[in-house]
Design a protein around this motif. Structure first.
Motif, PDB file in Angstrom:
ATOM      1  N   GLY A  82       0.830  -1.204   0.000  1.00 59.26           N
ATOM      2  CA  GLY A  82       0.000   0.000   0.000  1.00 59.26           C
ATOM      3  C   GLY A  82       0.863   1.253   0.000  1.00 59.26           C
ATOM      4  O   GLY A  82       0.564   2.239  -0.680  1.00 59.26           O
ATOM      5  N   MET A  83       1.962   1.227   0.761  1.00 59.80           N
ATOM      6  CA  MET A  83       2.816   2.416   0.813  1.00 59.80           C
ATOM      7  C   MET A  83       3.476   2.685  -0.532  1.00 59.80           C
ATOM      8  O   MET A  83       3.716   3.841  -0.885  1.00 59.80           O
ATOM      9  CB  MET A  83       3.883   2.276   1.914  1.00 59.80           C
ATOM     10  N   ASN A 154      -7.544   6.341   9.158  1.00 58.76           N
ATOM     11  CA  ASN A 154      -6.917   5.353  10.039  1.00 58.76           C
ATOM     12  C   ASN A 154      -6.048   6.075  11.061  1.00 58.76           C
ATOM     13  O   ASN A 154      -5.103   6.745  10.651  1.00 58.76           O
ATOM     14  CB  ASN A 154      -6.052   4.390   9.201  1.00 58.76           C
ATOM     15  N   ASP A 179      -7.379   7.498  -0.481  1.00 56.73           N
ATOM     16  CA  ASP A 179      -7.017   6.181   0.039  1.00 56.73           C
ATOM     17  C   ASP A 179      -8.320   5.534   0.522  1.00 56.73           C
ATOM     18  O   ASP A 179      -8.909   5.970   1.515  1.00 56.73           O
ATOM     19  CB  ASP A 179      -6.014   6.355   1.198  1.00 56.73           C
ATOM     20  N   SER A 201      -4.281  -0.104   0.260  1.00 58.40           N
ATOM     21  CA  SER A 201      -3.403  -1.131   0.762  1.00 58.40           C
ATOM     22  C   SER A 201      -4.211  -2.412   0.582  1.00 58.40           C
ATOM     23  O   SER A 201      -5.174  -2.655   1.321  1.00 58.40           O
ATOM     24  CB  SER A 201      -3.087  -0.909   2.247  1.00 58.40           C
ATOM     25  N   THR A 203      -3.243  -5.194   1.222  1.00 62.58           N
ATOM     26  CA  THR A 203      -2.835  -6.019   2.360  1.00 62.58           C
ATOM     27  C   THR A 203      -3.987  -6.217   3.348  1.00 62.58           C
ATOM     28  O   THR A 203      -3.998  -7.198   4.095  1.00 62.58           O
ATOM     29  CB  THR A 203      -1.692  -5.275   3.113  1.00 62.58           C
ATOM     30  N   LYS A 204      -4.921  -5.289   3.366  1.00 64.63           N
ATOM     31  CA  LYS A 204      -5.950  -5.259   4.403  1.00 64.63           C
ATOM     32  C   LYS A 204      -7.171  -6.099   3.985  1.00 64.63           C
ATOM     33  O   LYS A 204      -7.042  -7.271   3.763  1.00 64.63           O
ATOM     34  CB  LYS A 204      -6.310  -3.804   4.725  1.00 64.63           C
TER      35      LYS A 204
HETATM   36  C1  LIG Z   1      -5.151   3.540   5.324  1.00 62.95           C
HETATM   37  C2  LIG Z   1      -3.854   2.867   4.986  1.00 62.95           C
HETATM   38  N1  LIG Z   1      -3.195   3.247   3.881  1.00 62.95           N
HETATM   39  C3  LIG Z   1      -2.013   2.678   3.544  1.00 62.95           C
HETATM   40  C4  LIG Z   1      -1.448   1.679   4.319  1.00 62.95           C
HETATM   41  C5  LIG Z   1      -0.134   1.071   3.920  1.00 62.95           C
HETATM   42  O1  LIG Z   1      -0.302  -0.191   3.402  1.00 62.95           O
HETATM   43  P1  LIG Z   1       0.815  -1.347   3.391  1.00 62.95           P
HETATM   44  O2  LIG Z   1       1.027  -1.755   4.816  1.00 62.95           O
HETATM   45  O3  LIG Z   1       0.230  -2.391   2.523  1.00 62.95           O
HETATM   46  O4  LIG Z   1       2.060  -0.739   2.808  1.00 62.95           O
HETATM   47  C6  LIG Z   1      -2.126   1.247   5.465  1.00 62.95           C
HETATM   48  C7  LIG Z   1      -1.540   0.172   6.324  1.00 62.95           C
HETATM   49  O5  LIG Z   1      -1.985  -0.049   7.433  1.00 62.95           O
HETATM   50  C8  LIG Z   1      -3.357   1.848   5.804  1.00 62.95           C
HETATM   51  O6  LIG Z   1      -4.046   1.466   6.888  1.00 62.95           O
END
Ligand SMILES: Cc1ncc(COP(=O)(O)O)c(C=O)c1O
Length: 386
Positions: A82-83, A154, A179, A201, A203-204
């Motif tokens: 996500g980053m 978040n 986002d 992200s 990942t979530k």
């Molecule tokens: C709202 C939000 N954006 C971006 C990210 C970053 O994602 P990643 O951990 O996949 O790099 C996160 C991670 O917790 C997030 O909660």
């Protein structure tokens, strides 16, 4: 077809093996039939021919295509995390001397990019309070290139009116980037309200079982083309294996988000008014200050809720230690319910003032509500509170 069906039925073209489930293209590069074909592939930076998996890959393309269909986007690109999606979005569109306007309530690493890294390269930022959207316009300068928000944020769970912000961005001709990680496209489609680019992200909730990292950005074709060239050359591309996992996960995203949200609402309602808590926050609770905006742009309240322990920082630690089976980890969006205490963990290095600015109070507990039976989750929390 409707998005629920497209998320399930969009698939890479079936190979000669007649597989039912989607194949995994675990390959770094692709071959050509002739030297002429190989030369042609490199001619116009086109996405049409697979060359190398840093540039494109069928498993990654399938994942991206599904997200585009779900978000109502023209095109998209996947990233390793996500980053990487956040960073690539900034780096593609800003140059030294530019300015970014962002909500102050953003994920910690996004805050670090805006405040620590971009200023080193001559890109400045201004923060606005999500609860004071009327201040946004006054922050826009001649050199403002883009405006960035997370909604819900978040971990503060602040909500902003996407249409209101999109109209400001259009008026001033700046890019609007959202986002959408907390809501997911199963709950909210920011492009419908005027966003230019939407990122996640993956990942979530997109993964939903805490297995792989990933990111994705979708939006207008011409913007994605610019991002494609940046990512192709700088390398934060998604791995085909992760894309394959994520693409299969998208098949269940709608049903999972419905259950995450039903569980989260039930738990938020049960916890509200508990004597150990100062407040409970969830986008679809009657007490949320922006419930009317949430209901306008989200189909449910998502899977995250927060509450504030009256016993503060020490109480937060104690609450985590009292948990028996609920997971203590800093990820979110999993089938398993997760509790985290940002003030003593992810945000412990910030000053009290900085924590307040991003909405993190000493006793704040963030709950990523999973898919377990809601009564088991609530019993576990009430026991820990006791
Ligand atoms: C709202 C939000 N954006 C971006 C990210 C970053 O994602 P990643 O951990 O996949 O790099 C996160 C991670 O917790 C997030 O909660």
């Amino acid at each position: 077809m409707r998005p629920e069906t497209l998320a399930i039925r969009t698939q890479t073209e079936r190979t000669g093996e007649k597989e039912h489930s989607t194949p995994l293209f675990l390959t770094s590069s692709f071959v050509y039939d002739s030297a002429e074909d190989m030369a042609a592939a490199f001619e116009d930076d086109s996405l049409d021919v697979n060359i190398y998996s840093r540039f494109s890959n069928p498993s990654v393309d399938e994942f991206v295509k599904k997200v585009c269909l779900m978000e109502g986007a023209e095109d998209g690109i996947a990233t390793a995390t996500g980053m990487a999606a956040v960073f690539s979005s900034f780096m593609t569109f800003v140059s030294a001397g530019d300015h970014i306007v962002s909500a102050s309530a953003v994920f910690g690493s996004t805050h670090a990019i805006l405040t620590k890294y971009l200023p080193k390269w001559g890109v400045e930022y201004s923060y606005f309070d999500m609860n004071k959207p009327e201040t946004i316009e006054g922050l826009i300068k001649k050199n403002t290139k883009l405006l960035y928000v997370e909604t819900p944020s978040n971990p503060g769970l602040d909500i902003i009116d996407l249409k209101y912000v999109a109209d400001i961005c259009k008026k001033h001709n700046i890019l609007f980037i959202v986002d959408n990680c907390f809501a997911t496209p199963a709950v909210q489609q920011p492009i419908q309200f005027g966003a230019d680019l939407v990122l996640h992200s993956a990942t979530k909730f997109m993964d939903g079982q805490g297995r792989v990292l990933g990111g994705v950005v979708v939006g207008k074709k011409d913007l994605i083309k610019q991002m494609y060239l940046f990512i192709r050359n700088t390398g934060p591309s998604m791995s085909p294996f992760n894309a394959w996992v994520l693409s299969k996960s998208l098949e269940t995203l709608f049903v999972r988000m419905d259950k995450h949200a039903a569980n989260a609402l039930h738990i938020a309602q049960k916890l509200e008014g508990h004597t150990a808590l100062s407040w409970v926050k969830y986008p679809f609770l009657q007490s949320h200050p922006h419930l009317h905006i949430a209901q306008k742009q989200m189909s449910n309240g998502g899977g995250i809720l927060t509450f504030e322990l009256k016993s503060g920082l020490e109480g937060g630690r104690k609450f985590l230690n009292n948990l028996k089976w609920l997971s203590m980890t800093n990820n979110l969006g999993d089938s398993r319910t997760i509790a985290s205490h940002p003030a003593s963990t992810t945000h412990s290095k910030l000053t009290e003032e900085e924590r307040q600015a991003v909405g993190i109070t000493p006793g704040l507990i963030r709950l990523s509500v999973g898919l377990e039976h809601p009564d088991d989750i609530i019993e576990e929390i009430l026991d820990a509170l006791k």
